[in-house]
Design a protein around this motif. Structure first.
Motif: not given
Length: 331
Positions: A37, A39-40, A74, A80, A325, A327-328, A331
């Motif tokens: 993925d 995108w973030d 990314n 990025q 973020t 993503m981190s 989730k």
């Protein structure tokens, strides 16, 4: 018959064993990799006991709040693209409502070297004309026309209604190991704070991150970092002119430096930092148009009134921020 039965059983067992051996020898396909993925989104906010920008307070040495939102794409693990929006509370002579930053750029990585190139726009909505004679600085100039939106500054300073500007920048950070980083920065603008004076800022940075075992298994991290920079400045337009330099003043170049210690825990960072510049109080007043400057003894060629400002002097500031973020952390 018994011999035939035993022979059949033996053949069946041999066949099953051989089949099992064949199955074990066959390669087993690995599960498909998780989809990438690209995108973030990074976002966060914080509190500052004093908003310091290149050694100069933007909040009159009072507290300030800040927040940001930064979508990222990314292209791959080493490239990025990003855009961002952030805001900070300020205290300017023109009573601008806040600083709103709009920016974007590209971050390529080459092993231990991380680069960052982009454009940063500083917007200051809600500004009003500020001068000392209610004439709008330059009569007939149209920059600060006389109106009910004109702020009278008794200390002789003036400031435009619109001080928005932009910079192009480049940054590089080299990571030696888990503990040490060094970096360089470069920012350029054709008109700093819309004053007509070009500006160029360059600095070197260093950061030491303590081993994660310093605080045991608590999850608390620690770092020490510092920066030394120099701000070069050109000549303003006539709005900021003085009798000796009616067409504009050559702002003083200056050095700035800071050093601090920080503590991290999960998404939180507490940073305690000392900063200073080598600007005199008189040249600081000419550069910042501080609304609370005072006195008559800080005379310089570009500051004939002698008013002095402490906006550029030594100060300590505490900053508490939260950075996440998608993503981190989501989730």
């Amino acid at each position: 018959m018994k011999k035939l039965a035993l022979l059949a059983t033996a053949l069946a067992m041999f066949s099953s064993s051989a089949m099992a051996a064949d199955l074990a020898a066959m390669p087993v396909k690995a599960p498909p990799p998780a989809p990438f993925d690209p995108w973030d989104i990074a976002f966060g906010g914080g509190y500052n006991s004093d908003y310091i920008f290149r050694g100069i307070t933007q909040s009159n040495h009072n507290s300030a709040v800040a927040a940001y939102f930064e979508p990222r794409y990314n292209v791959n693990k080493d490239l990025q693209l990003y855009i961002g929006l952030s805001g900070e509370s300020i205290s300017f002579a023109n009573r601008a409502a806040a600083e709103i930053d709009v920016y974007g750029g590209i971050r390529p990585t080459f092993g231990a070297l991380a680069l960052d190139f982009g454009v940063w726009g500083y917007l200051y909505p809600g500004g009003q004309c500020a001068d000392n004679t209610l004439t709008g600085g330059v009569p007939g100039g149209g920059v600060c026309p006389v109106s009910t939106n004109t702020i009278f500054l008794a200390n002789g300073n003036v400031m435009k209604k619109d001080v928005s500007f932009f910079e192009v920048y480049g940054k590089g950070t080299y990571t030696f190991n888990d503990n040490w980083q060094v970096g360089v920065t470069e920012y350029y603008t054709p008109s700093f704070l819309n004053s007509g004076a070009w500006g160029d800022y360059a600095s070197v940075t260093a950061k030491y991150t303590a081993p994660s075992t310093v605080f045991g298994s608590s999850g608390v991290g620690m770092y020490v970092s510092g920066e030394f920079g120099r701000q070069w400045l050109g000549t303003s337009d006539s709005f900021y002119g003085v009798p000796a330099f009616p067409n504009g003043i050559k702002y003083s170049d200056y050095n700035t430096w800071n050093i601090g210690i920080g503590f991290t825990y999960k998404v939180f960072t507490l940073d305690i930092r000392y900063s200073d510049t080598n600007l005199s109080k008189g040249d600081c007043n000419a550069f910042t148009s501080a609304f609370n400057a005072g006195g008559t003894t800080n005379v310089t060629p570009i500051n004939p009134s002698g008013a002095g400002s402490n906006w550029c002097g030594a100060t300590a500031a505490v900053r508490l921020t939260a950075d996440l973020t998608a993503m981190s952390n989501l989730k």
